[in-house]
Design a protein around this motif. Structure first.
Motif, PDB file in Angstrom:
ATOM      1  N   PHE A 188       0.804  -1.215   0.000  1.00  0.00           N
ATOM      2  CA  PHE A 188       0.000   0.000   0.000  1.00  0.00           C
ATOM      3  C   PHE A 188       0.842   1.273   0.000  1.00  0.00           C
ATOM      4  CE2 PHE A 188      -2.786  -3.210   2.101  1.00  0.00           C
ATOM      5  CZ  PHE A 188      -3.592  -3.404   0.995  1.00  0.00           C
ATOM      6  N   ALA A 189       2.024   1.212   0.595  1.00  0.00           N
ATOM      7  CA  ALA A 189       2.897   2.386   0.586  1.00  0.00           C
ATOM      8  C   ALA A 189       3.370   2.730  -0.833  1.00  0.00           C
ATOM      9  CB  ALA A 189       4.079   2.177   1.528  1.00  0.00           C
ATOM     10  N   PRO A 190       3.918   1.778  -1.604  1.00  0.00           N
ATOM     11  CA  PRO A 190       4.324   2.131  -2.966  1.00  0.00           C
ATOM     12  C   PRO A 190       3.149   2.471  -3.878  1.00  0.00           C
ATOM     13  CG  PRO A 190       4.653  -0.219  -2.559  1.00  0.00           C
ATOM     14  CD  PRO A 190       4.372   0.422  -1.235  1.00  0.00           C
ATOM     15  N   LEU A 191       2.007   1.834  -3.667  1.00  0.00           N
ATOM     16  CA  LEU A 191       0.836   2.184  -4.468  1.00  0.00           C
ATOM     17  C   LEU A 191       0.378   3.617  -4.168  1.00  0.00           C
ATOM     18  CD1 LEU A 191      -1.224  -1.130  -4.360  1.00  0.00           C
ATOM     19  CD2 LEU A 191      -0.253  -0.065  -6.404  1.00  0.00           C
ATOM     20  N   ALA A 192       0.502   4.032  -2.902  1.00  0.00           N
ATOM     21  CA  ALA A 192       0.152   5.400  -2.542  1.00  0.00           C
ATOM     22  C   ALA A 192       1.160   6.392  -3.113  1.00  0.00           C
ATOM     23  CB  ALA A 192       0.077   5.535  -1.022  1.00  0.00           C
ATOM     24  N   TYR A 193       2.426   5.998  -3.149  1.00  0.00           N
ATOM     25  CA  TYR A 193       3.458   6.825  -3.781  1.00  0.00           C
ATOM     26  C   TYR A 193       3.100   7.063  -5.245  1.00  0.00           C
ATOM     27  CZ  TYR A 193       8.316   8.354  -4.730  1.00  0.00           C
ATOM     28  OH  TYR A 193       9.454   9.068  -5.079  1.00  0.00           O
ATOM     29  N   ASP A 194       2.686   5.998  -5.927  1.00  0.00           N
ATOM     30  CA  ASP A 194       2.273   6.130  -7.328  1.00  0.00           C
ATOM     31  C   ASP A 194       1.002   6.966  -7.466  1.00  0.00           C
ATOM     32  OD1 ASP A 194       4.384   4.777  -8.420  1.00  0.00           O
ATOM     33  OD2 ASP A 194       3.261   2.962  -8.934  1.00  0.00           O
ATOM     34  N   ALA A 195       0.051   6.780  -6.546  1.00  0.00           N
ATOM     35  CA  ALA A 195      -1.195   7.556  -6.599  1.00  0.00           C
ATOM     36  C   ALA A 195      -0.888   9.050  -6.480  1.00  0.00           C
ATOM     37  CB  ALA A 195      -2.144   7.109  -5.491  1.00  0.00           C
ATOM     38  N   ALA A 196       0.012   9.399  -5.558  1.00  0.00           N
ATOM     39  CA  ALA A 196       0.385  10.798  -5.397  1.00  0.00           C
ATOM     40  C   ALA A 196       1.095  11.315  -6.644  1.00  0.00           C
ATOM     41  CB  ALA A 196       1.273  10.952  -4.165  1.00  0.00           C
ATOM     42  N   MET A 197       1.944  10.483  -7.234  1.00  0.00           N
ATOM     43  CA  MET A 197       2.637  10.870  -8.461  1.00  0.00           C
ATOM     44  C   MET A 197       1.644  11.163  -9.574  1.00  0.00           C
ATOM     45  SD  MET A 197       3.458   9.369 -11.663  1.00  0.00           S
ATOM     46  CE  MET A 197       3.486   7.599 -11.359  1.00  0.00           C
ATOM     47  N   LEU A 198       0.681  10.268  -9.754  1.00  0.00           N
ATOM     48  CA  LEU A 198      -0.307  10.453 -10.814  1.00  0.00           C
ATOM     49  C   LEU A 198      -1.129  11.717 -10.592  1.00  0.00           C
ATOM     50  CD1 LEU A 198      -1.473   6.736 -11.042  1.00  0.00           C
ATOM     51  CD2 LEU A 198      -0.313   7.995 -12.870  1.00  0.00           C
ATOM     52  N   MET A 199      -1.553  11.951  -9.341  1.00  0.00           N
ATOM     53  CA  MET A 199      -2.353  13.141  -9.057  1.00  0.00           C
ATOM     54  C   MET A 199      -1.529  14.409  -9.269  1.00  0.00           C
ATOM     55  SD  MET A 199      -5.273  14.394  -8.327  1.00  0.00           S
ATOM     56  CE  MET A 199      -6.331  13.170  -7.548  1.00  0.00           C
ATOM     57  N   CYS A 200      -0.293  14.410  -8.812  1.00  0.00           N
ATOM     58  CA  CYS A 200       0.534  15.616  -8.970  1.00  0.00           C
ATOM     59  C   CYS A 200       0.857  15.891 -10.432  1.00  0.00           C
ATOM     60  CB  CYS A 200       1.797  15.490  -8.130  1.00  0.00           C
ATOM     61  SG  CYS A 200       1.496  15.594  -6.346  1.00  0.00           S
ATOM     62  N   ASN A 201       1.084  14.847 -11.218  1.00  0.00           N
ATOM     63  CA  ASN A 201       1.271  15.041 -12.658  1.00  0.00           C
ATOM     64  C   ASN A 201       0.052  15.708 -13.280  1.00  0.00           C
ATOM     65  OD1 ASN A 201       3.770  13.833 -12.569  1.00  0.00           O
ATOM     66  ND2 ASN A 201       3.141  11.929 -13.560  1.00  0.00           N
ATOM     67  N   ALA A 202      -1.147  15.271 -12.829  1.00  0.00           N
ATOM     68  CA  ALA A 202      -2.388  15.837 -13.363  1.00  0.00           C
ATOM     69  C   ALA A 202      -2.567  17.286 -12.910  1.00  0.00           C
ATOM     70  CB  ALA A 202      -3.577  14.988 -12.922  1.00  0.00           C
ATOM     71  N   LEU A 203      -2.192  17.580 -11.683  1.00  0.00           N
ATOM     72  CA  LEU A 203      -2.238  18.963 -11.204  1.00  0.00           C
ATOM     73  C   LEU A 203      -1.317  19.846 -12.034  1.00  0.00           C
ATOM     74  CD1 LEU A 203      -2.128  18.302  -7.354  1.00  0.00           C
ATOM     75  CD2 LEU A 203      -4.086  19.206  -8.623  1.00  0.00           C
ATOM     76  N   LYS A 204      -0.158  19.314 -12.405  1.00  0.00           N
ATOM     77  CA  LYS A 204       0.771  20.089 -13.228  1.00  0.00           C
ATOM     78  C   LYS A 204       0.161  20.425 -14.589  1.00  0.00           C
ATOM     79  CE  LYS A 204       5.578  20.307 -14.793  1.00  0.00           C
ATOM     80  NZ  LYS A 204       5.221  20.903 -16.100  1.00  0.00           N
ATOM     81  N   SER A 205      -0.616  19.484 -15.137  1.00  0.00           N
ATOM     82  CA  SER A 205      -1.268  19.757 -16.419  1.00  0.00           C
ATOM     83  C   SER A 205      -2.222  20.940 -16.310  1.00  0.00           C
ATOM     84  CB  SER A 205      -2.031  18.518 -16.893  1.00  0.00           C
ATOM     85  OG  SER A 205      -1.150  17.472 -17.220  1.00  0.00           O
ATOM     86  N   ALA A 206      -2.979  20.986 -15.209  1.00  0.00           N
ATOM     87  CA  ALA A 206      -3.897  22.109 -15.003  1.00  0.00           C
ATOM     88  C   ALA A 206      -3.133  23.408 -14.780  1.00  0.00           C
ATOM     89  CB  ALA A 206      -4.811  21.816 -13.818  1.00  0.00           C
TER      90      ALA A 206
END
Length: 412
Positions: A333-351
């Protein structure tokens, strides 16, 4: 605008203890830092010009904190590293942290408080029931949401029983879903282990357990893997001797147990005592099972996971996690959460790159569109492409018990 829907908090509360994800072995360490509520209130969409505000909703106390703490820690590790390297276009990610105690009502209360404090995206929650309650709430306002751990199909689908169900288009996940795991383990049993017959032990009334069981049975029928015994137990049961005796009498090649590591350890021990010599199989709920049965009884057991420990892709993450929290990575769950945060932050950067204002409807939609557009984005647990239901298309890591240790064997 989406159709207005009434959120049933009573239903959310009733569902809150269905584990999403499989459950892994856990850490009892407290997250650091942690806060159950932000210090100050500000209008929605507000915040300083140098900040982007998001919510992190996890269960860091209570009976299931061993799942919530790694999710909290993994997500925070990524965001803290991102902020230390300049954030997003020079803006800091401000994280409002909430402990929902794995309770659906608490989750929605946390989200409403987060809305009052100006968030523009959500990471969370952890358990299935709490995450579905949160998904209902975020869907009403089209708030971008990603979960690292909630594997039930109902997280992104309004009605998982209807293939034409309305989809919560704003909700994503970095983990794979329950049906995927059941299908994967049936395929592995038949094509990798050469099994011809299978027994099953599952927990009645548990969405995770029944979801994996149903998918396994369906895939087994398609492959020609004969299910010769199906046994069930109720939540809280600790004595599986009768069920295991019945399974042993059928002498299956494999026994699939889509349950969590605590119950699985007891079941495998009692199964061996009943004379079962078959290979035991599980879903991601087996993570950490090595501490719940003897090495001899567990030898050869196989389960699927969203995380391949000890591999090159996660080596830096594992070192950083150890350095930050003073313990090894406890489960997937820790690495999956790391990836979840990465995906969300990448999307925030697009906005942000589009010049939009955080908190506005246009900004939130741009984040959602960017999440949906992932096509092979590399994370530490695999690459991310989302299907029409906002589920990631990715391989499963196969973990085998060898000499009392859980060893990654292959991506399958």
């Amino acid at each position: 605008m989406k159709k207005s829907r009434v959120l049933s908090l009573a239903l959310a509360a009733a569902m809150c203890f269905s584990l999403l994800a499989g459950c892994g072995g856990g850490s009892s360490a407290s997250p650091s830092p942690s806060a159950s509520s932000p210090a100050a209130s500000q209008p929605a969409g507000a915040g300083s010009a140098g900040e982007i505000t998001i919510a992190l909703i996890t269960n860091t106390t209570g009976d299931y904190a061993q799942y919530g703490i790694p999710v909290h820690n993994g997500a925070k590790l990524y965001i803290d590293q991102l902020n230390a390297n300049g954030g997003i276009n020079g803006k800091t990610i401000k994280v409002l942290e909430y402990d929902d105690k794995a309770d659906g009502i608490e989750t929605v209360n946390a989200f409403n408080l987060a809305m009052d404090n100006g968030i523009t995206a959500v990471i969370g929650s952890v358990l299935t029931g709490a995450t579905i309650a949160l998904s209902d709430a975020t869907y009403e306002v089209n708030m971008p949401q990603i979960t690292a751990s909630a594997t039930a199909a109902g997280v992104t689908m309004i009605d998982p029983e209807d293939e034409n169900s309305e989809i919560r288009t704003n909700v994503f996940r970095s983990c794979f879903i329950d049906p995927f795991q059941g299908e994967k383990m049936a395929d592995y049993a038949y094509n990798k282990l050469g099994a011809k017959t299978a027994g099953i032990l599952f927990e009645t009334g548990n969405d995770y357990s029944e979801g994996l069981k149903d998918a396994f049975v369906e895939k087994a029928a398609e492959l020609g893997l004969e299910v010769v015994a199906t046994e069930a137990f109720a939540t809280g049961d600790k004595d599986y001797k009768a069920q295991m005796t019945n399974i042993a009498s059928k002498n299956p090649d494999v026994v699939f147990c889509p349950i969590y590591y605590g119950e699985a350890g007891l079941a495998i021990t009692q199964g061996r005592q009943a004379g079962i010599t078959a290979t035991f199989l599980g879903g991601d709920g087996f993570g950490g099972i090595k501490d719940y049965a003897s090495p001899e009884d567990l030898e050869g057991t196989v389960y699927c996971s969203g995380y391949a420990p000890g591999t090159e892709s996660v080596a830096q993450f594992e070192a950083d996690y150890q350095a930050t929290y003073g313990e090894p990575v406890p489960n997937m769950f820790a690495p999956l959460a790391y990836d979840a945060a990465m995906l969300m932050c990448n999307a925030l950067k697009s906005a942000e790159d589009a010049g939009l204002t955080a908190g506005t409807d246009e900004y939130k939609q741009a984040v959602i569109d960017a999440l949906a557009a992932n096509d092979g984005t590399e994370g530490i647990t695999g690459s991310y492409t989302f299907d029409p239901y906002n589920n990631p298309i990715k391989s499963a890591a196969m973990i085998q018990l060898q000499g009392g240790e859980e060893k990654f064997t292959e991506l399958y």
